[in-house]
Design a protein around this motif. Structure first.
Motif, PDB file in Angstrom:
ATOM      1  N   LEU A   1       0.826  -1.211   0.000  1.00 43.58           N
ATOM      2  CA  LEU A   1       0.000   0.000   0.000  1.00 43.58           C
ATOM      3  C   LEU A   1       0.863   1.265   0.000  1.00 43.58           C
ATOM      4  O   LEU A   1       0.580   2.222  -0.727  1.00 43.58           O
ATOM      5  CB  LEU A   1      -0.932   0.003   1.217  1.00 43.58           C
ATOM      6  N   GLY A   2       1.898   1.261   0.818  1.00 38.56           N
ATOM      7  CA  GLY A   2       2.770   2.429   0.835  1.00 38.56           C
ATOM      8  C   GLY A   2       3.553   2.605  -0.452  1.00 38.56           C
ATOM      9  O   GLY A   2       3.820   3.741  -0.876  1.00 38.56           O
ATOM     10  N   HIS A   3       3.934   1.481  -1.085  1.00 36.85           N
ATOM     11  CA  HIS A   3       4.692   1.569  -2.339  1.00 36.85           C
ATOM     12  C   HIS A   3       3.845   2.110  -3.481  1.00 36.85           C
ATOM     13  O   HIS A   3       4.362   2.791  -4.369  1.00 36.85           O
ATOM     14  CB  HIS A   3       5.226   0.176  -2.684  1.00 36.85           C
ATOM     15  N   LYS A   4       2.537   1.811  -3.462  1.00 37.59           N
ATOM     16  CA  LYS A   4       1.645   2.261  -4.525  1.00 37.59           C
ATOM     17  C   LYS A   4       0.988   3.611  -4.231  1.00 37.59           C
ATOM     18  O   LYS A   4       0.112   4.047  -4.994  1.00 37.59           O
ATOM     19  CB  LYS A   4       0.553   1.214  -4.753  1.00 37.59           C
ATOM     20  N   SER A   5       1.393   4.296  -3.187  1.00 35.00           N
ATOM     21  CA  SER A   5       0.736   5.550  -2.806  1.00 35.00           C
ATOM     22  C   SER A   5       1.437   6.796  -3.332  1.00 35.00           C
ATOM     23  O   SER A   5       1.021   7.915  -2.987  1.00 35.00           O
ATOM     24  CB  SER A   5       0.663   5.640  -1.269  1.00 35.00           C
ATOM     25  N   ASN A   6       2.469   6.622  -4.139  1.00 31.28           N
ATOM     26  CA  ASN A   6       3.220   7.761  -4.683  1.00 31.28           C
ATOM     27  C   ASN A   6       3.780   8.661  -3.581  1.00 31.28           C
ATOM     28  O   ASN A   6       3.680   9.899  -3.637  1.00 31.28           O
ATOM     29  CB  ASN A   6       2.333   8.585  -5.634  1.00 31.28           C
ATOM     30  N   ASN A   7       4.352   8.024  -2.544  1.00 31.36           N
ATOM     31  CA  ASN A   7       5.021   8.722  -1.442  1.00 31.36           C
ATOM     32  C   ASN A   7       4.092   9.641  -0.665  1.00 31.36           C
ATOM     33  O   ASN A   7       4.514  10.668  -0.120  1.00 31.36           O
ATOM     34  CB  ASN A   7       6.223   9.530  -1.953  1.00 31.36           C
ATOM     35  N   THR A   8       2.831   9.287  -0.596  1.00 34.38           N
ATOM     36  CA  THR A   8       1.893  10.049   0.236  1.00 34.38           C
ATOM     37  C   THR A   8       1.561   9.336   1.544  1.00 34.38           C
ATOM     38  O   THR A   8       0.994   9.960   2.450  1.00 34.38           O
ATOM     39  CB  THR A   8       0.595  10.307  -0.537  1.00 34.38           C
ATOM     40  N   ILE A   9       1.901   8.056   1.624  1.00 35.65           N
ATOM     41  CA  ILE A   9       1.604   7.250   2.818  1.00 35.65           C
ATOM     42  C   ILE A   9       2.906   6.623   3.311  1.00 35.65           C
ATOM     43  O   ILE A   9       3.658   6.047   2.519  1.00 35.65           O
ATOM     44  CB  ILE A   9       0.557   6.157   2.525  1.00 35.65           C
ATOM     45  N   TYR A  10       3.120   6.755   4.612  1.00 33.67           N
ATOM     46  CA  TYR A  10       4.285   6.120   5.235  1.00 33.67           C
ATOM     47  C   TYR A  10       3.792   4.983   6.130  1.00 33.67           C
ATOM     48  O   TYR A  10       2.831   5.152   6.901  1.00 33.67           O
ATOM     49  CB  TYR A  10       5.092   7.120   6.060  1.00 33.67           C
ATOM     50  N   VAL A  11       4.429   3.828   6.032  1.00 35.73           N
ATOM     51  CA  VAL A  11       4.018   2.627   6.762  1.00 35.73           C
ATOM     52  C   VAL A  11       5.068   2.313   7.816  1.00 35.73           C
ATOM     53  O   VAL A  11       6.260   2.193   7.514  1.00 35.73           O
ATOM     54  CB  VAL A  11       3.834   1.428   5.810  1.00 35.73           C
ATOM     55  N   LEU A  12       4.613   2.194   9.053  1.00 34.61           N
ATOM     56  CA  LEU A  12       5.494   1.771  10.139  1.00 34.61           C
ATOM     57  C   LEU A  12       5.412   0.258  10.325  1.00 34.61           C
ATOM     58  O   LEU A  12       4.459  -0.393   9.875  1.00 34.61           O
ATOM     59  CB  LEU A  12       5.116   2.483  11.447  1.00 34.61           C
ATOM     60  N   SER A  13       6.377  -0.298  11.010  1.00 35.02           N
ATOM     61  CA  SER A  13       6.482  -1.747  11.155  1.00 35.02           C
ATOM     62  C   SER A  13       5.465  -2.277  12.154  1.00 35.02           C
ATOM     63  O   SER A  13       4.949  -1.550  13.023  1.00 35.02           O
ATOM     64  CB  SER A  13       7.904  -2.120  11.611  1.00 35.02           C
TER      65      SER A  13
END
Length: 372
Positions: A206-218
């Motif tokens: 999801l974060g990879h396909k968001s065009n750098n608008t979403i950051y995913v934490l572990s």
């Protein structure tokens, strides 16, 4: 030792009629006599060893008959074993299931005898068994096309053929994590929990396909934050990351036996959680930890940060409810997918089997299907 007593006649220098007696340890001197005493040497008696008499008869089953005494007749008792008849039990004819692939190749879950590990099936055979016997096509209705666009029997057969050609120990996408194909069995298996590897892989997608608008934490965010502290966590994981540049922060949160989605709406300065089972009591300490980390730690240390950047609100998002204990991971993934598109979650518990196929399809093909 032999002791000797010697007597010597000595003249009395004083002129007395009685001679002077001298006594020593080795000899005695008397008047006019010489006596020698010889004693026999003392010997210590040795303890007589006990000697056992030999048995009159020694029967050794391993010896030959010639070794037995000729004057003794030994008769072995005639002991007959009881004649026990075993019941005639007919063993059931159990045959292993044979699986036929489209190219008429037989695949069995039981491996051949050449397998060294006690004839256990290999990972590849287990994968083929799951894909051919467990991974079944779901009959769709008109509403399902909105959940899984393009899902039909032809798509399913093509997808399963691709899975049969793949190595189950092959990485799905090395850039998104260490997930291999066999880690995704639990995605399409019903009544199965999702582990942290599958959850992290889908959220990274999801974060990879968001065009750098979403950051995913572990999934280990809270564990690492509690262990390292705010400064230590920021230095190790967020050294060159500015969270204020993202619109959303997604955190797949595990509560011991339940998955919950936590979203930080950076633009709205609030934290929203999506829970399908109402575990707020267990979730509340983690939410307060996240709020303290953002306000006192990371955001406060950002350049040009203002008081308006402080996050103050924590609220609950609208999430469909589950009626079992297994599908919480699927609910968290789908809530994140709808939140990514800024749409309300439009699915229910009855849609979970099809949504499992959809998530599995997206992870294998490294794509995200549209949400209508």
């Amino acid at each position: 030792m032999e002791e000797k007593y010697e007597l010597e006649h000595l003249s009395n220098p004083n002129g007395n009629a009685r001679p002077q007696r001298k006594c020593t340890r080795s000899k005695r001197i008397y008047e006019g006599f010489e006596m020698t005493k010889i004693t026999k040497p003392t010997t210590t008696k040795k303890r007589r060893s006990r000697k056992f008499k030999k048995p009159l008869l020694h029967v050794d089953t391993a010896s030959s008959e010639s070794e037995r005494p000729s004057n003794v007749c030994v008769t072995q008792p005639n002991v007959t074993q009881p004649n026990v008849t075993q019941p005639n039990v007919i063993q059931p004819n159990v045959t292993q299931p044979n699986i036929t692939q489209p190219n008429n190749r037989e695949v069995s879950i039981v491996s051949n005898s050449n397998n060294i590990a006690n004839n256990y099936p290999t990972d590849q055979q287990i994968g083929e068994y799951f894909f051919l016997n467990v991974f079944k096509y779901i009959k769709t209705v008109d509403d399902n096309y909105t959940l899984f666009p393009g899902y039909n029997s032809n798509l399913f057969v093509e997808f399963r053929s691709l899975l049969l050609r793949k190595n189950v120990n092959e990485f799905v996408n090395r850039r998104l994590g260490s997930c291999v194909l066999k880690d995704l069995y639990q995605v399409f298996l019903v009544n199965t929990w999702l582990n942290d590897i599958a959850m992290q892989h889908y959220f990274n997608l999801l974060g990879h396909k968001s065009n750098n608008t979403i950051y995913v934490l572990s999934t280990y965010f809270y564990y690492d934050l509690e262990k390292l502290g705010i400064d230590g966590f920021t230095e190790k994981y967020l050294k060159n990351v500015r969270l204020l540049n993202y619109s959303k922060i997604l955190i797949p949160t595990h509560l011991g036996n339940h998955w919950v989605l936590v979203v930080v709406e950076v633009s709205k300065r609030k934290i929203i959680y999506y829970d399908s089972l109402d575990y707020f009591t267990s979730l509340c300490p983690k939410l307060m930890m996240l709020k303290e980390f953002l306000n006192l730690g990371h955001i406060a240390k950002q350049e040009n940060s203002q008081s308006s950047s402080i996050i103050t609100d924590i609220c609950s998002g609208v999430s469909p409810k589950q009626n079992n204990r297994y599908d919480c991971g699927i609910f968290a993934c789908m809530n994140a997918r709808y939140n990514m598109c800024n749409k309300p979650s439009a699915f229910s518990q009855a849609d979970i089997p099809l949504l499992r196929h959809k998530i599995f399809y997206e992870m294998v093909y490294n794509t995200l299907l549209p949400i209508e």
